[in-house]
Design a protein around this motif. Structure first.
Motif, PDB file in Angstrom:
ATOM      1  N   SER A 176      -9.517  -9.195  -8.612  1.00 13.09           N
ATOM      2  CA  SER A 176      -8.633  -8.577  -7.812  1.00 13.09           C
ATOM      3  C   SER A 176      -7.164  -8.888  -8.152  1.00 13.09           C
ATOM      4  O   SER A 176      -6.657  -9.521  -7.410  1.00 13.09           O
ATOM      5  CB  SER A 176      -8.561  -8.745  -6.377  1.00 13.09           C
ATOM      6  OG  SER A 176     -10.082  -8.552  -6.158  1.00 13.09           O
ATOM      7  N   PHE A 177      -6.797  -8.899  -9.744  1.00  7.60           N
ATOM      8  CA  PHE A 177      -5.592  -9.449  -9.969  1.00  7.60           C
ATOM      9  C   PHE A 177      -5.156  -8.278 -11.160  1.00  7.60           C
ATOM     10  O   PHE A 177      -6.027  -7.441 -11.625  1.00  7.60           O
ATOM     11  CB  PHE A 177      -5.507 -10.524 -10.806  1.00  7.60           C
ATOM     12  CG  PHE A 177      -5.990 -11.729  -9.845  1.00  7.60           C
ATOM     13  CD1 PHE A 177      -4.842 -12.093  -9.088  1.00  7.60           C
ATOM     14  CD2 PHE A 177      -7.298 -11.853  -9.670  1.00  7.60           C
ATOM     15  CE1 PHE A 177      -5.651 -13.259  -7.951  1.00  7.60           C
ATOM     16  CE2 PHE A 177      -7.792 -12.987  -8.727  1.00  7.60           C
ATOM     17  CZ  PHE A 177      -6.895 -13.619  -7.972  1.00  7.60           C
ATOM     18  N   PRO A 178      -3.680  -8.150 -11.504  1.00 11.94           N
ATOM     19  CA  PRO A 178      -3.475  -6.945 -12.384  1.00 11.94           C
ATOM     20  C   PRO A 178      -3.862  -7.324 -13.940  1.00 11.94           C
ATOM     21  O   PRO A 178      -3.905  -8.511 -14.504  1.00 11.94           O
ATOM     22  CB  PRO A 178      -2.013  -7.023 -12.488  1.00 11.94           C
ATOM     23  CG  PRO A 178      -1.364  -8.030 -11.357  1.00 11.94           C
ATOM     24  CD  PRO A 178      -2.753  -8.954 -11.006  1.00 11.94           C
ATOM     25  N   THR A 193      -1.552 -13.423  -9.033  1.00 17.65           N
ATOM     26  CA  THR A 193      -0.737 -13.113  -7.878  1.00 17.65           C
ATOM     27  C   THR A 193      -1.555 -14.130  -6.766  1.00 17.65           C
ATOM     28  O   THR A 193      -2.530 -14.757  -6.811  1.00 17.65           O
ATOM     29  CB  THR A 193      -0.780 -11.564  -7.349  1.00 17.65           C
ATOM     30  OG1 THR A 193      -2.263 -11.390  -7.288  1.00 17.65           O
ATOM     31  CG2 THR A 193      -0.151 -10.947  -8.416  1.00 17.65           C
ATOM     32  N   LYS A 194      -1.034 -13.903  -5.415  1.00 16.06           N
ATOM     33  CA  LYS A 194      -1.866 -14.323  -4.201  1.00 16.06           C
ATOM     34  C   LYS A 194      -2.047 -15.967  -4.307  1.00 16.06           C
ATOM     35  O   LYS A 194      -3.006 -16.361  -3.925  1.00 16.06           O
ATOM     36  CB  LYS A 194      -2.937 -13.851  -4.024  1.00 16.06           C
ATOM     37  CG  LYS A 194      -2.897 -12.412  -3.711  1.00 16.06           C
ATOM     38  CD  LYS A 194      -4.188 -11.571  -3.448  1.00 16.06           C
ATOM     39  CE  LYS A 194      -4.960 -11.352  -4.782  1.00 16.06           C
ATOM     40  NZ  LYS A 194      -6.040 -10.075  -4.769  1.00 16.06           N
ATOM     41  N   ASN A 228     -10.838  -3.703 -10.630  1.00 17.63           N
ATOM     42  CA  ASN A 228     -10.027  -4.196  -9.689  1.00 17.63           C
ATOM     43  C   ASN A 228     -10.517  -3.698  -8.375  1.00 17.63           C
ATOM     44  O   ASN A 228     -11.374  -2.749  -8.197  1.00 17.63           O
ATOM     45  CB  ASN A 228      -8.579  -3.273  -9.819  1.00 17.63           C
ATOM     46  CG  ASN A 228      -7.723  -3.913  -8.830  1.00 17.63           C
ATOM     47  OD1 ASN A 228      -7.432  -3.372  -7.653  1.00 17.63           O
ATOM     48  ND2 ASN A 228      -6.851  -5.095  -9.133  1.00 17.63           N
ATOM     49  N   ASP A 229     -10.315  -4.513  -7.104  1.00 13.97           N
ATOM     50  CA  ASP A 229     -11.099  -4.411  -6.007  1.00 13.97           C
ATOM     51  C   ASP A 229     -10.592  -2.977  -5.304  1.00 13.97           C
ATOM     52  O   ASP A 229     -11.602  -2.436  -4.683  1.00 13.97           O
ATOM     53  CB  ASP A 229     -10.598  -5.660  -4.929  1.00 13.97           C
ATOM     54  CG  ASP A 229      -9.276  -5.736  -4.718  1.00 13.97           C
ATOM     55  OD1 ASP A 229      -8.326  -5.232  -5.638  1.00 13.97           O
ATOM     56  OD2 ASP A 229      -8.590  -6.611  -3.771  1.00 13.97           O
ATOM     57  N   THR A 230      -9.444  -2.316  -5.691  1.00 21.06           N
ATOM     58  CA  THR A 230      -9.216  -1.141  -5.315  1.00 21.06           C
ATOM     59  C   THR A 230     -10.168  -0.183  -5.923  1.00 21.06           C
ATOM     60  O   THR A 230     -10.689   0.902  -5.153  1.00 21.06           O
ATOM     61  CB  THR A 230      -7.735  -0.750  -5.562  1.00 21.06           C
ATOM     62  OG1 THR A 230      -7.702  -1.074  -6.794  1.00 21.06           O
ATOM     63  CG2 THR A 230      -6.687  -1.573  -4.776  1.00 21.06           C
ATOM     64  N   ILE A 249      -6.002  -1.639  -0.480  1.00 28.05           N
ATOM     65  CA  ILE A 249      -6.504  -3.022   0.037  1.00 28.05           C
ATOM     66  C   ILE A 249      -5.345  -3.502   0.682  1.00 28.05           C
ATOM     67  O   ILE A 249      -4.229  -3.389   0.031  1.00 28.05           O
ATOM     68  CB  ILE A 249      -7.014  -3.806  -1.088  1.00 28.05           C
ATOM     69  CG1 ILE A 249      -7.988  -3.326  -2.038  1.00 28.05           C
ATOM     70  CG2 ILE A 249      -7.418  -5.226  -0.684  1.00 28.05           C
ATOM     71  CD1 ILE A 249      -9.416  -3.256  -1.678  1.00 28.05           C
ATOM     72  N   GLY A 253      -3.802  -9.833  -0.270  1.00 30.56           N
ATOM     73  CA  GLY A 253      -3.058  -9.334  -1.207  1.00 30.56           C
ATOM     74  C   GLY A 253      -3.019  -7.716  -0.794  1.00 30.56           C
ATOM     75  O   GLY A 253      -3.778  -7.300   0.173  1.00 30.56           O
ATOM     76  N   THR A 254      -2.044  -7.056  -1.408  1.00 32.70           N
ATOM     77  CA  THR A 254      -2.131  -5.475  -1.141  1.00 32.70           C
ATOM     78  C   THR A 254      -2.225  -4.682  -2.459  1.00 32.70           C
ATOM     79  O   THR A 254      -1.701  -5.042  -3.378  1.00 32.70           O
ATOM     80  CB  THR A 254      -1.084  -4.710  -0.190  1.00 32.70           C
ATOM     81  OG1 THR A 254      -1.401  -3.494   0.303  1.00 32.70           O
ATOM     82  CG2 THR A 254       0.088  -5.137  -0.615  1.00 32.70           C
ATOM     83  N   ASN A 255      -2.852  -3.454  -2.617  1.00 35.19           N
ATOM     84  CA  ASN A 255      -2.803  -2.683  -3.807  1.00 35.19           C
ATOM     85  C   ASN A 255      -3.349  -1.218  -3.336  1.00 35.19           C
ATOM     86  O   ASN A 255      -4.026  -0.977  -2.326  1.00 35.19           O
ATOM     87  CB  ASN A 255      -3.570  -3.403  -4.893  1.00 35.19           C
ATOM     88  CG  ASN A 255      -3.387  -2.566  -6.105  1.00 35.19           C
ATOM     89  OD1 ASN A 255      -2.480  -1.977  -6.471  1.00 35.19           O
ATOM     90  ND2 ASN A 255      -4.277  -3.061  -7.215  1.00 35.19           N
ATOM     91  N   GLU A 283      -1.192  -1.009  -8.690  1.00 39.27           N
ATOM     92  CA  GLU A 283      -0.739  -2.544  -8.463  1.00 39.27           C
ATOM     93  C   GLU A 283       0.585  -2.203  -7.609  1.00 39.27           C
ATOM     94  O   GLU A 283       1.771  -2.798  -7.792  1.00 39.27           O
ATOM     95  CB  GLU A 283      -0.284  -3.397  -9.790  1.00 39.27           C
ATOM     96  CG  GLU A 283      -1.611  -3.745 -10.585  1.00 39.27           C
ATOM     97  CD  GLU A 283      -2.080  -4.882  -9.880  1.00 39.27           C
ATOM     98  OE1 GLU A 283      -1.420  -5.554  -8.894  1.00 39.27           O
ATOM     99  OE2 GLU A 283      -3.417  -4.895  -9.776  1.00 39.27           O
ATOM    100  N   GLN A 311       6.118  -8.890  -6.619  1.00 36.67           N
ATOM    101  CA  GLN A 311       5.222  -8.634  -5.764  1.00 36.67           C
ATOM    102  C   GLN A 311       6.055  -8.479  -4.411  1.00 36.67           C
ATOM    103  O   GLN A 311       5.543  -8.792  -3.182  1.00 36.67           O
ATOM    104  CB  GLN A 311       3.930  -9.394  -5.599  1.00 36.67           C
ATOM    105  CG  GLN A 311       3.208  -9.801  -6.787  1.00 36.67           C
ATOM    106  CD  GLN A 311       2.133  -8.374  -7.176  1.00 36.67           C
ATOM    107  OE1 GLN A 311       2.535  -7.910  -8.151  1.00 36.67           O
ATOM    108  NE2 GLN A 311       1.305  -8.431  -6.294  1.00 36.67           N
ATOM    109  N   GLU A 314       4.217  -6.522  -1.651  1.00 33.89           N
ATOM    110  CA  GLU A 314       3.131  -7.355  -1.102  1.00 33.89           C
ATOM    111  C   GLU A 314       3.587  -8.387  -0.070  1.00 33.89           C
ATOM    112  O   GLU A 314       2.955  -8.444   0.781  1.00 33.89           O
ATOM    113  CB  GLU A 314       2.352  -8.079  -2.268  1.00 33.89           C
ATOM    114  CG  GLU A 314       1.331  -8.919  -2.002  1.00 33.89           C
ATOM    115  CD  GLU A 314       0.289  -9.006  -3.130  1.00 33.89           C
ATOM    116  OE1 GLU A 314      -0.690  -8.413  -3.360  1.00 33.89           O
ATOM    117  OE2 GLU A 314       0.333 -10.072  -3.942  1.00 33.89           O
TER     118      GLU A 314
HETATM  119  C1  BGC Z   1      -3.431  -7.951  -7.034  1.00 30.17           C
HETATM  120  C2  BGC Z   1      -4.166  -6.705  -6.808  1.00 30.17           C
HETATM  121  C3  BGC Z   1      -5.159  -6.755  -5.886  1.00 30.17           C
HETATM  122  C4  BGC Z   1      -4.516  -7.061  -4.681  1.00 30.17           C
HETATM  123  C5  BGC Z   1      -5.533  -6.709  -3.204  1.00 30.17           C
HETATM  124  C6  BGC Z   1      -2.865  -8.110  -5.286  1.00 30.17           C
HETATM  125  O1  BGC Z   1      -2.304  -9.430  -5.625  1.00 30.17           O
HETATM  126  O2  BGC Z   1      -2.290  -7.803  -7.761  1.00 30.17           O
HETATM  127  O3  BGC Z   1      -4.918  -6.545  -8.182  1.00 30.17           O
HETATM  128  O4  BGC Z   1      -5.754  -5.223  -6.040  1.00 30.17           O
HETATM  129  O5  BGC Z   1      -3.884  -8.144  -4.554  1.00 30.17           O
HETATM  130  O6  BGC Z   1      -6.448  -7.796  -3.522  1.00 30.17           O
END
Ligand code: BGC
Length: 498
Positions: A176-178, A193-194, A228-230, A249, A253-255, A283, A311, A314
């Motif tokens: 769950s990251f870019p 992130t996060k 990616n989780d989304t 999501i 985090g959010t995406n 993202e 972000q 986010e």
């Molecule tokens: C990440 C995304 C991810 C989202 C939710 C963000 O910080 O960049 O890739 O989908 O968090 O987990």
């Protein structure tokens, strides 16, 4: 009355006046300080204000940035990443597939059994564990060895494995990251992130790192999909309901991701897919627009974060940050007044107030706001909190959460606008509302803020109604998927391993 008595009476009267003057003085001072608290609150309310007009500007900005991000690489703060997922699982998948999920508060390992028929409940097993904090800033080898060991232990518990094939296992990795994907099963990390910042990972192929760690643990497991989780959430949402066009999501985090027409992805001309579509990972956590209501607390939080100027959306919306915005406001209030008598040093510790606790204060329904007092004592070591201060704290939580939920709603409508599902004919469609037939449109959603924080979801729905109007909004269904990001990834591993 004798002279002595008169003298005494005068002295007593003077003393009483002096005491009264001190008391009144203190009250005046305290009232003045309290007024400062109220002013801080008022300023916060104004700064976080999201009237529908402003939300509509955010909607437009989101749709415009989506176009820009699809037009050229680096054309927008929205990365609009290709996922190479051009077909979503349809129910014909068979077999046992695994998924690993890294990126939220918990790390998850899953196994999903598919019998070739779309069923309303997918048979699956899942194990969750909090991600050990030191691993978030460790080396990539340490992190991936932990992940591979967790899978190894999970597989070891399969017992005699009578119903599980001994062939090579196929796995989907929810990361769950870019990530800039090269294919559905490979991609390089763009940035962390996060709060993660594992060294020597950026620009490395995430799937290859995992594959190597699996080999180090002697596991015959193939990473068939890097997701990616989304995208996992969209896959599961679409599996259950083919009207699902996007997934969101809102957790740590959010995406968001959504299904895009391939010819709209101008930055990749010549790209062909059998379906003519592809899932795009927006993202959106990195979305930015001058229309976003930004306060001094957001500016300070950003400046002191490990990823300043990054972000931005986010940091206004997701669970990692909301509690800390509230902490910053309470700290300012307590510095400007004697709201809590003393300024607790704990109020100065970043991220000490976790969003679930903030939500618990916000949703405290007890008449004396007992839960608010308990949490303030537990987290900040503030012993006695007067009732009026408890009320103010609840109000602060409300302002911060309401803004977050309403901005998330505007983001969702931005996506609907881009794909012509907001009832207005899309951003360039030019057709009037009257001759556009609004189709049933499902948005899959996952993450604790929406599913466990009822005021957040109420505010989000309220804003969707305001922006879209009730007539259109009733065609837009927000559907929670549970463990969708993991199960959906296992489904994608099934589709793409064959
Ligand atoms: C990440 C995304 C991810 C989202 C939710 C963000 O910080 O960049 O890739 O989908 O968090 O987990």
């Amino acid at each position: 009355m004798g002279r002595v008595a008169v003298g005494l009476a005068v002295t007593v009267a003077v003393a009483a006046c002096a005491v009264a003057a001190v008391v009144v003085g203190r009250r005046v001072k305290s009232r003045r300080k309290w007024r400062k608290v109220v002013n801080v609150l008022r300023e916060l309310e104004e700064g976080c204000d999201t009237p529908v007009g402003r939300l509509k500007q955010v909607v437009d900005a989101m749709a415009v940035e989506m176009h820009a991000g699809l037009a050229s690489e680096g054309g927008s703060k929205l990365k609009m990443l290709l996922t190479f997922v051009d077909n979503l699982p349809n129910g014909t998948e068979r077999g046992t597939y695994y998924a690993l999920h890294l990126g939220g508060t918990n790390f998850r390992v899953l196994r999903v059994h598919l019998n070739g028929q779309r069923s309303s409940v997918l048979e699956h097993d899942v194990e969750r564990q909090p991600i050990p904090e030191h691993l978030m800033t460790s080396t990539s080898e340490e992190l991936f060895d932990f992940i591979a060991s967790s899978l190894k232990e999970f597989i070891a518990k399969e017992g005699d494995g009578s119903n599980i094939s001994t062939n090579r296992r196929e796995l989907g990795f929810t990361f769950s990251f870019p990530v800039k994907q090269m294919s559905v099963s490979s991609g390089i990390l763009i940035k962390w992130t996060k709060g993660f910042s594992v060294v020597n990972m950026v620009r490395r192929d995430v799937a290859a790192c995992l594959q190597e760690a699996l080999a180090r643990k002697g596991l015959d497991v193939h990473v068939a999909a890097l997701v990616n989780d989304t995208v996992g959430t969209l896959a599961l949402g679409h599996y259950h309901d083919p009207d699902t066009v996007a997934a969101i999501i809102i957790g740590t985090g959010t995406n968001a991701c959504y299904l895009e027409r391939i010819d709209a992805i101008i930055k990749c001309q010549g790209l062909l897919t059998a379906s003519g579509r592809m899932v795009v990972n927006m993202e959106w956590g990195n979305f930015w627009s001058s229309h976003l209501p930004r306060t001094s607390y957001d500016i300070d939080l950003d400046a002191e974060s490990p990823n300043p100027n990054d972000q931005g959306f986010e940091k206004m919306i997701s669970g990692m940050y909301l509690g800390d915005i509230v902490r910053r406001v309470i700290l300012r209030m307590s510095m400007e007044s004697d709201m809590f008598e003393l300024i607790s040093p704990k109020l100065k510790i970043p991220f000490i107030l976790r969003t679930p606790l903030m939500a618990a204060m916000h949703e405290d329904n007890s008449p004396d706001l007992r839960e608010v007092a308990r949490i303030l004592k537990e987290v900040f070591e503030i012993p006695e909190v007067p009732m009026k201060a408890r009320k103010i704290v609840v109000k602060v939580c409300d302002v911060v959460t309401r803004r977050a939920a309403r901005l998330a709603a505007a983001g969702i409508v931005g996506i609907l606008k881009k794909i012509g599902r907001d009832g207005s004919g899309g951003i360039t469609g030019g057709r009037g509302r009257s001759n556009t037939k609004m189709r049933r449109t499902v948005v899959a959603i996952e993450g604790g803020l929406y599913s466990s924080y009822s005021l957040f979801s109420e505010y989000l729905h309220e804003a969707l109604n305001e922006i879209l109007g009730e007539e259109i909004a009733k065609h837009v269904i927000i559907k929670v998927t549970e463990d969708g990001s993991g199960i959906g990834t296992a489904l994608l591993a099934a589709s793409y391993s064959s």
